[in-house]
Scaffold this motif. Structure first.
Motif, PDB file in Angstrom:
ATOM      1  N   PRO A   1     -48.860 -15.052  77.576  1.00 40.34           N
ATOM      2  CA  PRO A   1     -48.252 -13.725  77.693  1.00 40.34           C
ATOM      3  C   PRO A   1     -49.056 -12.715  76.879  1.00 40.34           C
ATOM      4  CG  PRO A   1     -46.994 -15.082  76.168  1.00 40.34           C
ATOM      5  CD  PRO A   1     -48.046 -15.976  76.772  1.00 40.34           C
ATOM      6  N   PRO A   2     -48.923 -11.425  77.186  1.00 35.72           N
ATOM      7  CA  PRO A   2     -49.754 -10.412  76.519  1.00 35.72           C
ATOM      8  C   PRO A   2     -49.711 -10.469  74.997  1.00 35.72           C
ATOM      9  CG  PRO A   2     -48.558  -9.439  78.349  1.00 35.72           C
ATOM     10  CD  PRO A   2     -48.053 -10.842  78.217  1.00 35.72           C
ATOM     11  N   GLY A   3     -48.547 -10.764  74.430  1.00 36.60           N
ATOM     12  CA  GLY A   3     -48.422 -10.759  72.982  1.00 36.60           C
ATOM     13  C   GLY A   3     -49.155 -11.876  72.280  1.00 36.60           C
ATOM     14  N   GLN A   4     -49.673 -12.852  73.040  1.00 32.33           N
ATOM     15  CA  GLN A   4     -50.430 -13.963  72.439  1.00 32.33           C
ATOM     16  C   GLN A   4     -51.719 -14.247  73.210  1.00 32.33           C
ATOM     17  OE1 GLN A   4     -47.136 -16.744  72.762  1.00 32.33           O
ATOM     18  NE2 GLN A   4     -46.928 -16.856  70.529  1.00 32.33           N
TER      19      GLN A   4
ATOM     20  N   GLY B   1     -61.634 -13.565  72.532  1.00 39.29           N
ATOM     21  CA  GLY B   1     -60.219 -13.370  72.808  1.00 39.29           C
ATOM     22  C   GLY B   1     -59.850 -11.932  73.078  1.00 39.29           C
ATOM     23  N   ALA B   2     -60.286 -11.019  72.193  1.00 40.24           N
ATOM     24  CA  ALA B   2     -59.911  -9.604  72.329  1.00 40.24           C
ATOM     25  C   ALA B   2     -60.517  -8.981  73.582  1.00 40.24           C
ATOM     26  CB  ALA B   2     -60.349  -8.836  71.083  1.00 40.24           C
ATOM     27  N   ALA B   3     -61.823  -9.176  73.783  1.00 36.11           N
ATOM     28  CA  ALA B   3     -62.486  -8.579  74.945  1.00 36.11           C
ATOM     29  C   ALA B   3     -62.009  -9.230  76.240  1.00 36.11           C
ATOM     30  CB  ALA B   3     -64.005  -8.717  74.811  1.00 36.11           C
ATOM     31  N   GLY B   4     -61.815 -10.551  76.210  1.00 36.48           N
ATOM     32  CA  GLY B   4     -61.326 -11.230  77.411  1.00 36.48           C
ATOM     33  C   GLY B   4     -59.954 -10.737  77.832  1.00 36.48           C
TER      34      GLY B   4
ATOM     35  N   ALA C   1     -61.291 -16.659  65.409  1.00 39.06           N
ATOM     36  CA  ALA C   1     -60.474 -16.484  66.612  1.00 39.06           C
ATOM     37  C   ALA C   1     -59.009 -16.276  66.249  1.00 39.06           C
ATOM     38  CB  ALA C   1     -60.622 -17.705  67.520  1.00 39.06           C
ATOM     39  N   TRP C   2     -58.548 -16.997  65.242  1.00 41.59           N
ATOM     40  CA  TRP C   2     -57.153 -16.860  64.795  1.00 41.59           C
ATOM     41  C   TRP C   2     -56.908 -15.469  64.196  1.00 41.59           C
ATOM     42  CZ3 TRP C   2     -52.483 -19.240  64.815  1.00 41.59           C
ATOM     43  CH2 TRP C   2     -51.556 -18.840  63.868  1.00 41.59           C
ATOM     44  N   CYS C   3     -57.751 -15.069  63.260  1.00 45.47           N
ATOM     45  CA  CYS C   3     -57.546 -13.797  62.563  1.00 45.47           C
ATOM     46  C   CYS C   3     -57.685 -12.599  63.502  1.00 45.47           C
ATOM     47  CB  CYS C   3     -58.543 -13.666  61.412  1.00 45.47           C
ATOM     48  SG  CYS C   3     -58.295 -14.849  60.074  1.00 45.47           S
ATOM     49  N   ILE C   4     -58.786 -12.540  64.232  1.00 48.01           N
ATOM     50  CA  ILE C   4     -59.024 -11.374  65.092  1.00 48.01           C
ATOM     51  C   ILE C   4     -58.122 -11.412  66.315  1.00 48.01           C
ATOM     52  CG2 ILE C   4     -60.769 -10.162  66.462  1.00 48.01           C
ATOM     53  CD1 ILE C   4     -62.853 -11.092  64.455  1.00 48.01           C
ATOM     54  N   GLY C   5     -57.803 -12.615  66.813  1.00 45.76           N
ATOM     55  CA  GLY C   5     -56.890 -12.718  67.948  1.00 45.76           C
ATOM     56  C   GLY C   5     -55.509 -12.184  67.606  1.00 45.76           C
ATOM     57  N   ARG C   6     -55.001 -12.549  66.448  1.00 43.96           N
ATOM     58  CA  ARG C   6     -53.690 -12.040  66.016  1.00 43.96           C
ATOM     59  C   ARG C   6     -53.738 -10.532  65.802  1.00 43.96           C
ATOM     60  NH1 ARG C   6     -49.714 -15.245  63.888  1.00 43.96           N
ATOM     61  NH2 ARG C   6     -49.319 -13.783  62.174  1.00 43.96           N
ATOM     62  N   TYR C   7     -54.832 -10.057  65.242  1.00 43.84           N
ATOM     63  CA  TYR C   7     -54.992  -8.609  65.035  1.00 43.84           C
ATOM     64  C   TYR C   7     -55.001  -7.874  66.372  1.00 43.84           C
ATOM     65  CZ  TYR C   7     -57.083  -4.209  63.452  1.00 43.84           C
ATOM     66  OH  TYR C   7     -57.337  -2.885  63.190  1.00 43.84           O
ATOM     67  N   ALA C   8     -55.733  -8.429  67.365  1.00 43.99           N
ATOM     68  CA  ALA C   8     -55.800  -7.800  68.688  1.00 43.99           C
ATOM     69  C   ALA C   8     -54.448  -7.791  69.383  1.00 43.99           C
ATOM     70  CB  ALA C   8     -56.832  -8.527  69.554  1.00 43.99           C
TER      71      ALA C   8
END
Length: 424
Positions: free
Chosen positions: A355-358, A131-134, A68-75
């Motif tokens: 916020p969108p950036g996080q 995270g990304a899809a949501g 979640a951390w890695c892909i969330g930051r990437y997204a």
């Protein structure tokens, strides 16, 4: 301006169908755990081999906060679409490794290693998916319809749970227990490989969410929260996840084994009950989502918890007194439907906290930490308590998780002072 309906439809279908196959792949391991134990985790007795297989299953949960951390930051940095294409490919790779792994009798620990690595890849992908899809679904739809679209997306997860259970029942019923345990279990994972072509095709034809697209076009960094504030919001989302995680892993995943061991109800009956419970969650979410759009998020979430516990508690007592399939289905259905109502309001409720950036990072990390703490632990805690003769252990665990989620809702009802109105 919001996306047009065609774009919104493409985004929702791409997110939901890809999400369906990812969670189908992730849950198939649990439905075929006994077969995997026999083929890849040989031991002196069946209990030890099953324990080894379950440990590999748990490893898929342990890796989830990291994913979640890695892909969330990437997204959040590169866009939702790129991250979502990556998650379906990672999930496909993990599923393929398990599907083609040679049994221990043929290749020794090579097959075992392939299964463990496949499980870790699956957990990593599933955690990043949420995270990304949501974030993409919430950002693509009109603000006054976030509950509805969030419910449709969430429903795809529980449709996958129902489909996984149904697929396992079909394979066992068609091939019989011995052939399924020997080789038939691989059929489920071969079906799950559809995640690669179907998921990748749909997601490559999606449009980037408005927030991420605007950031990429302007080359600007998105507004972010201070680390302490972000951590506080993630902790609250994790607490909010407690009730749902307990319902899913107790009422759906754990109850078939509990029904067989403690109540002497057949394993097939328990599996059917789990399938029906997953469908009840879907029904509840499709009611709760639009309701939250009209009446507010927190009210329907609290109502769902009260309904699940208010009806589920006496039904559990009835199940203990009269352990019949009907009593089992009633308890599972009440808890599942109440959680569905809760789910309909909760998805936009916690997505709007970031916020969108996080947002992809916040949703993914909060949700997956909550599932790891409350979900994965629930069968373990309940099984141990039942071994000590505490037959109400599942109910106590559910009540405790619900209290945590209620406190989180009450703490989060007012928007934080730093929150600005979301771009539609």
């Amino acid at each position: 301006e919001p996306h047009d309906m065609t774009t919104l439809r493409h985004n929702l279908v791409g997110a939901a169908v890809g999400n369906f196959f990812e969670w189908l792949d992730f849950t198939l391991y649990g439905y075929f755990a006994l077969a995997i134990a026999r083929n890849f985790f040989p031991a002196g007795n069946e209990v030890l081999s099953t324990l080894a297989a379950v440990t590999a299953f748990a490893a898929g949960f342990v890796v989830r906060p990291f994913g979640a951390w890695c892909i969330g930051r990437y997204a959040d940095r590169r866009g939702r679409k790129a991250a979502m294409v990556a998650t379906v490919l990672l999930m496909g790779a993990g599923t393929l490794l398990i599907a083609i792994a040679p049994p221990y009798q043929t290749a020794g620990f090579l097959g075992t290693a392939m299964v463990v690595i496949g499980r870790l890849l699956s957990g990593f992908a599933a955690s990043g998916e949420s995270g990304a899809a949501g974030a993409l679904v919430i950002e693509s739809c009109p603000p006054h319809r976030r509950g509805w679209y969030g419910a449709v997306f969430s429903a795809s997860t529980y449709l996958a749970l129902a489909a996984g259970s149904g697929l396992a029942l079909l394979v066992f019923g068609t091939l019989g227990v011995e052939r399924t345990l020997d080789w038939g279990w691989r059929i489920g994972f071969v079906v799950g490989l559809c995640v690669i072509p179907v998921g990748a095709y749909l997601r490559r034809h999606m449009n980037e969410s408005l927030h991420a697209g605007a950031m990429q076009a302007s080359g600007t960094e998105a507004r972010t929260l201070p680390a302490r504030t972000l951590a506080a919001q993630i902790i609250m989302v994790s607490a909010l996840t407690g009730f749902g995680s307990a319902v899913v892993y107790l009422a759906i995943v754990f109850m078939p084994a509990f029904a067989t061991q403690a109540l002497k109800i057949g394993q097939t009956t328990g599996a059917i009950g789990s399938t029906l419970a997953a469908l009840a969650i879907i029904a509840g979410s499709l009611i709760g989502g639009p309701w939250s759009d009209r009446r507010g998020r927190s009210g329907i979430m609290l109502f769902g918890i009260v309904l699940a516990l208010g009806i589920g508690t006496p039904l559990y007592e009835h199940l203990l007194a009269s352990p019949t399939p009907g009593a089992l289905f009633a308890f599972q259905g009440a808890c599942a439907f109440g959680f569905g109502l809760f789910l309909g309001g909760s998805f936009p409720f916690f997505a709007e906290r970031f916020p969108p950036g996080q947002r992809a990072l916040g949703i993914g990390l909060g949700y997956n930490i909550g599932v790891m703490l409350f979900g994965a632990a629930s069968p373990v805690v309940s099984t141990y308590a039942l071994s000590q003769g505490i037959v109400r252990a599942p109910l106590y665990y559910l009540l405790a998780a619900a209290v945590v989620s209620v406190v989180a809702i009450l703490c989060m009802r007012k928007p934080p002072v730093w929150q600005r109105p979301l771009i539609a």
